[in-house]
Enzyme design. Structure first.
Site, PDB file in Angstrom:
ATOM      1  N   HIS B  12     -18.993 -61.500 -26.224  1.00 54.37           N
ATOM      2  CA  HIS B  12     -18.348 -62.991 -25.711  1.00 54.37           C
ATOM      3  C   HIS B  12     -16.743 -63.233 -25.485  1.00 54.37           C
ATOM      4  O   HIS B  12     -16.242 -64.608 -25.743  1.00 54.37           O
ATOM      5  CB  HIS B  12     -19.543 -63.819 -26.422  1.00 54.37           C
ATOM      6  N   HIS B  59     -19.532 -70.575 -33.665  1.00 51.52           N
ATOM      7  CA  HIS B  59     -17.450 -70.419 -34.792  1.00 51.52           C
ATOM      8  C   HIS B  59     -16.957 -71.251 -34.636  1.00 51.52           C
ATOM      9  O   HIS B  59     -15.790 -71.881 -34.631  1.00 51.52           O
ATOM     10  CB  HIS B  59     -16.779 -69.427 -32.862  1.00 51.52           C
ATOM     11  N   HIS B 193     -15.105 -54.689 -33.786  1.00 53.37           N
ATOM     12  CA  HIS B 193     -13.392 -55.297 -33.498  1.00 53.37           C
ATOM     13  C   HIS B 193     -13.081 -55.954 -34.943  1.00 53.37           C
ATOM     14  O   HIS B 193     -14.319 -56.746 -35.334  1.00 53.37           O
ATOM     15  CB  HIS B 193     -13.618 -56.189 -32.091  1.00 53.37           C
ATOM     16  N   GLU B 240     -20.862 -58.920 -35.715  1.00 51.55           N
ATOM     17  CA  GLU B 240     -22.353 -59.650 -34.432  1.00 51.55           C
ATOM     18  C   GLU B 240     -22.995 -59.392 -34.051  1.00 51.55           C
ATOM     19  O   GLU B 240     -23.790 -59.378 -32.791  1.00 51.55           O
ATOM     20  CB  GLU B 240     -20.893 -60.285 -33.123  1.00 51.55           C
TER      21      GLU B 240
END
Lengths: 117, 279
Positions: B12, B59, B193, B240
């Protein structure tokens, strides 16, 4: 597993945002959360230090904010998802953040990303 | 009874949103990434699902650290989008499905998932970008949505095994919904990441490939990792992948691969999409 246990299991070069860091950085992250509002971003940009004082940041946190020093911001309790709202005010991308934290130029940092393909 | 026809899992990354808004899908940097979604779009076009249950992580838009649920289920008529602070566009609200949301909530509590319940919820890029990738021609798409937020901001994160079990519970909940509707489960985030720390820029292709394989054929293998293991192996934000695992958990039938695509890097991230059918 409690917060202290998580902190002890260090992963090099990684700042786990656990309970201890969340307490330390609460006001800093609360300030960054306020940057979801364009009006607040404008107020901050006009008088950054005054804005930091209004959120009761420590001297150390204020210096990390005004220097836009990402590693120090993490060390004083900043969470990267919230810090991105601060660095975004200055147009910094996540490549800019990565380059700064790893002591590389932007091109060197991009090359490092591509080298892992 | 409603039926889960498949799970779609996707990165995303915020810059995807700007690439779509600026029409860069055919630019050299983006072409391979967007082309990787075409077979999934064809499958969606053929299937025409009625409902999307979207497992995503907030977030710092809807939730702050003052009140941070581990799992939260939306029960709103519509889901607004808001300014996230760094320049992504704000869109018209997505359609909700509160009747099915409350069924999901009741069933999850009955299955001992004591989730938070939200009659207002603002969506950030973790919800919006996969929706724009999977329904590129409509904004908002006609499909009804139910967002399910999983905490990845603040440790302790939920255990991957718990996220997998949450997905299974969602699968059981949908199976007991009385009307005949087609449901797709979406899991967003990842793949490997890390944005913060001296290890920023860390990507782990080998681990991502293992995740893709395990999600299809042996999800329990991924569920045995701890959240901390995921940070070590996939990077701080690579954790995630728990949303992918939760989405996979909702597939209680025979699972087969529709399509997968993987590309390093988009922004700082290994970008992946995996679509699985449930029969």
């Amino acid at each position: 597993m409690n917060a202290a246990t998580v902190s002890q299991q260090a992963i090099p070069g990684t700042y786990l945002f656990d309970g201890r860091m969340a307490m330390k950085g609460y006001n800093l992250n609360r300030m960054c959360y306020s940057f979801n509002s364009a009006d607040n971003r404008k107020k901050f940009k006009a008088f950054p230090e005054a804005y930091c004082h209004a959120y009761h940041l420590t001297r150390e946190q204020i210096h990390a904010v005004t220097d836009l020093d990402v590693l120090r911001l993490l060390q004083v309790g900043g969470n990267i998802y919230y810090l991105a709202k601060l660095t975004g005010i200055y147009g910094m991308t996540v490549q800019d953040l990565g380059a700064q934290q790893t002591g590389r130029s932007i091109d060197e940092f991009r090359a490092r990303l591509e080298s892992q393909a | 009874m409603a039926r889960i026809i498949g799970a779609l899992t996707s990165s995303h990354i915020p810059s995807i949103g700007n690439a779509i808004s600026n029409g860069k899908q055919q630019d050299a940097y983006w072409k391979r990434f967007f082309d990787g979604y075409q077979p999934v779009l064809q499958w969606l076009d053929a299937q025409q699902p009625d409902v999307a249950i979207v497992l995503y992580n907030d977030h710092g838009l809807n939730f702050f650290l003052n009140n941070l649920p581990t799992f939260a289920v939306g029960a709103a008529q519509e889901y607004i989008t808001k300014d996230e602070g760094w320049g992504l566009p704000v869109f018209p609200a997505y359609h909700g499905y509160p009747e099915m949301s409350w069924h999901l909530i009741e069933s999850l509590i009955e299955q001992e998932f004591d989730i938070a319940m939200c009659q207002e919820m603002a969506m950030d890029h973790a919800f919006i970008n996969p929706m724009r990738l999977f329904w590129p021609n409509e904004n908002p798409p006609k499909i009804k949505t139910i967002p399910v937020a999983i905490n990845t901001v603040q440790f302790p994160l939920p255990r991957p095994a718990r996220c997998f079990a949450l997905g299974k519970a969602i699968g059981h909940a949908v199976a007991s919904w009385p009307t005949d509707e087609k449901v797709v489960v979406i899991g967003t985030g990842g793949m490997s990441h890390q944005l913060d720390g001296e290890r920023a820029g860390f990507i782990n292709k080998k681990f991502d490939e293992m995740c893709m394989e395990a999600l299809l054929n042996d999800p329990e293998r991924l569920a045995r990792y701890s959240a901390l293991d995921l940070v070590r192996e996939a990077g701080a934000q690579g954790a995630e992948i728990i949303m992918w695992l939760a989405a996979r958990g909702a597939l209680l039938g025979n699972v087969s691969k529709i399509h997968s695509s993987y590309h390093i890097p988009i922004s700082n991230t290994a970008a992946g999409v995996l679509a699985m059918a449930n029969q």
